[in-house]
Design a protein around this motif. Structure first.
Motif, PDB file in Angstrom:
ATOM      1  N   GLN A 425     -52.298  13.420-104.264  1.00  0.00           N
ATOM      2  CA  GLN A 425     -51.855  12.696-105.454  1.00  0.00           C
ATOM      3  C   GLN A 425     -52.411  11.278-105.514  1.00  0.00           C
ATOM      4  O   GLN A 425     -52.717  10.767-106.580  1.00  0.00           O
ATOM      5  N   TRP A 426     -52.470  10.651-104.375  1.00  0.00           N
ATOM      6  CA  TRP A 426     -52.888   9.245-104.343  1.00  0.00           C
ATOM      7  C   TRP A 426     -53.531   8.965-102.991  1.00  0.00           C
ATOM      8  O   TRP A 426     -53.127   9.491-101.963  1.00  0.00           O
ATOM      9  N   GLY A 427     -54.567   8.125-103.005  1.00  0.00           N
ATOM     10  CA  GLY A 427     -55.233   7.749-101.781  1.00  0.00           C
ATOM     11  C   GLY A 427     -56.743   7.803-101.938  1.00  0.00           C
ATOM     12  O   GLY A 427     -57.264   8.139-103.019  1.00  0.00           O
ATOM     13  N   PRO A 428     -57.480   7.478-100.933  1.00  0.00           N
ATOM     14  CA  PRO A 428     -56.944   7.154 -99.604  1.00  0.00           C
ATOM     15  C   PRO A 428     -56.601   5.667 -99.448  1.00  0.00           C
ATOM     16  O   PRO A 428     -57.117   4.822-100.166  1.00  0.00           O
ATOM     17  N   GLU A 429     -55.745   5.403 -98.457  1.00  0.00           N
ATOM     18  CA  GLU A 429     -55.465   4.052 -97.989  1.00  0.00           C
ATOM     19  C   GLU A 429     -55.900   3.996 -96.530  1.00  0.00           C
ATOM     20  O   GLU A 429     -55.318   4.679 -95.682  1.00  0.00           O
ATOM     21  N   ARG A 430     -56.919   3.225 -96.256  1.00  0.00           N
ATOM     22  CA  ARG A 430     -57.454   3.189 -94.891  1.00  0.00           C
ATOM     23  C   ARG A 430     -56.705   2.130 -94.073  1.00  0.00           C
ATOM     24  O   ARG A 430     -56.546   0.975 -94.490  1.00  0.00           O
ATOM     25  N   ILE A 431     -56.250   2.552 -92.900  1.00  0.00           N
ATOM     26  CA  ILE A 431     -55.595   1.647 -91.952  1.00  0.00           C
ATOM     27  C   ILE A 431     -56.410   1.650 -90.671  1.00  0.00           C
ATOM     28  O   ILE A 431     -56.538   2.681 -90.001  1.00  0.00           O
ATOM     29  N   VAL A 432     -56.967   0.495 -90.351  1.00  0.00           N
ATOM     30  CA  VAL A 432     -57.691   0.301 -89.094  1.00  0.00           C
ATOM     31  C   VAL A 432     -57.014  -0.857 -88.375  1.00  0.00           C
ATOM     32  O   VAL A 432     -57.064  -2.003 -88.835  1.00  0.00           O
ATOM     33  N   SER A 433     -56.349  -0.573 -87.277  1.00  0.00           N
ATOM     34  CA  SER A 433     -55.562  -1.610 -86.612  1.00  0.00           C
ATOM     35  C   SER A 433     -55.400  -1.259 -85.141  1.00  0.00           C
ATOM     36  O   SER A 433     -55.767  -0.161 -84.694  1.00  0.00           O
ATOM     37  N   GLY A 434     -54.803  -2.190 -84.393  1.00  0.00           N
ATOM     38  CA  GLY A 434     -54.518  -1.965 -82.980  1.00  0.00           C
ATOM     39  C   GLY A 434     -55.693  -2.171 -82.055  1.00  0.00           C
ATOM     40  O   GLY A 434     -55.627  -1.800 -80.880  1.00  0.00           O
ATOM     41  N   TRP A 435     -56.779  -2.785 -82.578  1.00  0.00           N
ATOM     42  CA  TRP A 435     -57.948  -2.970 -81.717  1.00  0.00           C
ATOM     43  C   TRP A 435     -57.676  -3.928 -80.566  1.00  0.00           C
ATOM     44  O   TRP A 435     -58.398  -3.970 -79.579  1.00  0.00           O
ATOM     45  N   TRP A 436     -56.595  -4.698 -80.649  1.00  0.00           N
ATOM     46  CA  TRP A 436     -56.315  -5.716 -79.618  1.00  0.00           C
ATOM     47  C   TRP A 436     -55.522  -5.168 -78.429  1.00  0.00           C
ATOM     48  O   TRP A 436     -55.329  -5.867 -77.455  1.00  0.00           O
ATOM     49  N   ASP A 437     -55.027  -3.906 -78.534  1.00  0.00           N
ATOM     50  CA  ASP A 437     -54.297  -3.333 -77.392  1.00  0.00           C
ATOM     51  C   ASP A 437     -54.850  -1.933 -77.113  1.00  0.00           C
ATOM     52  O   ASP A 437     -55.897  -1.540 -77.602  1.00  0.00           O
ATOM     53  N   ALA A 438     -54.121  -1.176 -76.376  1.00  0.00           N
ATOM     54  CA  ALA A 438     -54.629   0.122 -75.904  1.00  0.00           C
ATOM     55  C   ALA A 438     -54.323   1.265 -76.869  1.00  0.00           C
ATOM     56  O   ALA A 438     -54.492   2.432 -76.499  1.00  0.00           O
ATOM     57  N   ALA A 439     -53.871   0.964 -78.084  1.00  0.00           N
ATOM     58  CA  ALA A 439     -53.512   2.033 -79.030  1.00  0.00           C
ATOM     59  C   ALA A 439     -54.132   1.773 -80.389  1.00  0.00           C
ATOM     60  O   ALA A 439     -53.419   1.634 -81.396  1.00  0.00           O
ATOM     61  N   PRO A 440     -55.482   1.738 -80.486  1.00  0.00           N
ATOM     62  CA  PRO A 440     -56.099   1.512 -81.799  1.00  0.00           C
ATOM     63  C   PRO A 440     -56.023   2.775 -82.663  1.00  0.00           C
ATOM     64  O   PRO A 440     -55.956   3.894 -82.153  1.00  0.00           O
ATOM     65  N   ILE A 441     -55.999   2.568 -84.000  1.00  0.00           N
ATOM     66  CA  ILE A 441     -55.998   3.696 -84.927  1.00  0.00           C
ATOM     67  C   ILE A 441     -57.031   3.439 -86.029  1.00  0.00           C
ATOM     68  O   ILE A 441     -57.350   2.285 -86.353  1.00  0.00           O
ATOM     69  N   GLN A 442     -57.549   4.540 -86.607  1.00  0.00           N
ATOM     70  CA  GLN A 442     -58.406   4.490 -87.796  1.00  0.00           C
ATOM     71  C   GLN A 442     -58.087   5.729 -88.603  1.00  0.00           C
ATOM     72  O   GLN A 442     -58.495   6.843 -88.262  1.00  0.00           O
ATOM     73  N   ARG A 443     -57.317   5.521 -89.706  1.00  0.00           N
ATOM     74  CA  ARG A 443     -56.802   6.657 -90.463  1.00  0.00           C
ATOM     75  C   ARG A 443     -56.967   6.408 -91.957  1.00  0.00           C
ATOM     76  O   ARG A 443     -56.932   5.260 -92.418  1.00  0.00           O
TER      77      ARG A 443
END
Length: 472
Positions: A425-443
């Motif tokens: 229905q809606w998107g995408p919304e890209r979230i790229v975060s957590g590069w400063w610790d041990a749990a980065p995401i790119q979604r």
């Protein structure tokens, strides 16, 4: 102009103590006695005892013989003076210039209030309406000087008029025994035939001064309003921590409701005089032995009126137990705060909504316990699983989240899905975060519908497609 009012409470201690008791207890005969040289005489009695033949000044043995069920207690002037101070705190909401005359008297300057309350009788009606909250017997009288108002009230002579001549005529009729002069001075005046204050006031002051000393001339100048002695005006205390003694031991919290009401009524007067509200109360039940039982009551919203304080306190106390009978009860106001608005708005709808929510939270905390009421706290982290956390409820500023669509329900663990089963229905919304610790995401997040037309929050990453939450 009679610019002074004096209130005399001849039975203040007894009336106040009976006001803390249930109506059935106050309907019995009670009296207070004073002991001097092993002789015990009655100094105060309630209306029930007086109607059965008891008189003030009567020996306790005679009074007990006349009324066998008469309850006798020792009179405590220090406690009575403390109650007078508490009463001044109530009247301070309407009168700024109050002078305490412990243990039973209170002087009020009213000239500065005449315009505010549309004249003398408006001020008088305001004071009497405030005193109706308390079942106290009193005599109130006006005077053109503080001494005149005091003598008339203590003599049970109620002069309630702004006219000076009326007060002069009334004070002239008082017997010399009610002049307030020392006993030795009164005896000397009686010996020369001066039996009333009027007869003394008619004599030349110089002649009286030569014969009776300079003190009598100063007294007459004060009586005439020519001499204004300095007054020590009452100022409300900076904190509220009041304590009341119970007539008998109490074993349960519901039985403490009557004294608690009175204490919270005083707390309301204290908060009103300072224009404060409070976020917490400390209620202490004092026992014959051992430390007191303490109950701390936290409010989710600022309150100051007795009705709100009482209803929330009752909900808290329903969950408490008393380990021993109670002899005294005390209340302390904690965490006071100014009633000034924290933010200004042209329209009050948002503030009213917040007040209603805070009142609801206060009642839930009182009923269930503070730790049982929780709220979501947002953190400055774009990763959805770390963006919010559940913690004990606290008021926060409402932020506008309409620009970003987020579900109210996130799954504890994301679930893998097949892309073909979902309608985006809606998107995408890209979230790229957590590069400063041990749990980065790119979604890449999407709002999507499943086969049952339920709206969900899904995302795509290098590991595939996953369901992360549901919209309500």
């Amino acid at each position: 102009m009679n610019a002074w009012l004096y209130l005399h409470f001849p039975h203040l201690l007894l009336d106040y103590q009976l006001a803390l008791q249930p109506p059935e207890a106050a309907a019995k005969p009670h009296a207070l006695v004073h002991t001097v040289a092993a002789r015990r005489t009655l100094v105060q009695a309630n209306q029930v005892a007086l109607q059965q033949g008891v008189e003030v000044g009567m020996a306790d043995v005679l009074a007990s013989t006349l009324v066998p069920e008469l309850s006798l207690k020792e009179h405590d002037p220090l406690r009575e003076s403390a109650m007078l101070t508490q009463l001044a705190q109530v009247l301070y909401q309407d009168i700024a210039h109050i002078v305490l005359h412990p243990p039973q008297g209170m002087l009020c300057e009213i000239r500065s209030l005449l315009r505010l309350h549309q004249g003398f009788h408006g001020v008088l009606a305001r004071i009497q309406a405030r005193l109706e909250q308390w079942p106290l017997r009193y005599c109130i009288s006006s005077g053109y000087s503080p001494l005149v108002a005091k003598l008339l009230a203590q003599s049970q002579y109620a002069v309630l008029t702004p006219e000076v001549d009326t007060a002069k005529a009334a004070v002239a009729q008082l017997p010399i025994e009610q002049s307030g002069l020392p006993a030795q001075q009164i005896a000397r005046l009686r010996d020369v035939g001066l039996l009333t204050l009027g007869s003394v006031m008619q004599r030349p002051r110089a002649e009286l001064g030569v014969r009776f000393g300079r003190a009598i001339t100063l007294y007459l100048a004060e009586l005439a309003g020519e001499l204004a002695p300095p007054q020590n005006f009452y100022h409300p205390p900076a904190r509220f921590d009041e304590r009341v003694e119970l007539a008998a031991e109490v074993a349960t919290w519901p039985q403490l409701l009557f004294p608690l009401k009175r204490l919270l009524q005083q707390a309301e007067s204290f908060l009103q005089s300072h224009q404060w509200s409070t976020r917490a109360l400390l209620i202490r039940a004092h026992h014959r032995h051992g430390p007191p039982t303490q109950v701390t009551i936290q409010f989710a919203h600022a309150v100051w009126q007795q009705a709100d304080l009482l209803s929330l306190s009752q909900l808290h106390l329903e969950r408490q137990q008393l380990h021993a009978p109670v002899l005294e009860l005390s209340v302390r106001v904690q965490r006071p705060e100014s009633r000034q608005a924290k933010r200004s708005q042209m329209f009050a709808e948002a503030n009213e909504h917040a007040d209603s929510l805070n009142e609801l939270v206060s009642r839930l905390q009182a009923r269930l316990g503070e730790s049982k009421v929780q709220s979501t706290q947002l953190h400055d982290d774009w990763r959805p699983e770390r963006h919010g956390a559940i913690q004990a409820w606290q008021q926060t500023e409402v932020t506008n989240t309409n620009a970003v669509q987020r579900p109210c329900w996130l799954l504890p663990q994301v679930e893998p899905i097949h892309r073909q089963q979902w309608q985006l229905q809606w998107g995408p919304e890209r979230i790229v975060s957590g590069w400063w610790d041990a749990a980065p995401i790119q979604r890449d997040y999407y709002v999507a519908l499943d086969a049952q037309q339920r709206q969900a929050w899904i995302y795509h990453s290098d590991k595939g497609w996953f369901l992360h939450g549901w919209f309500s």
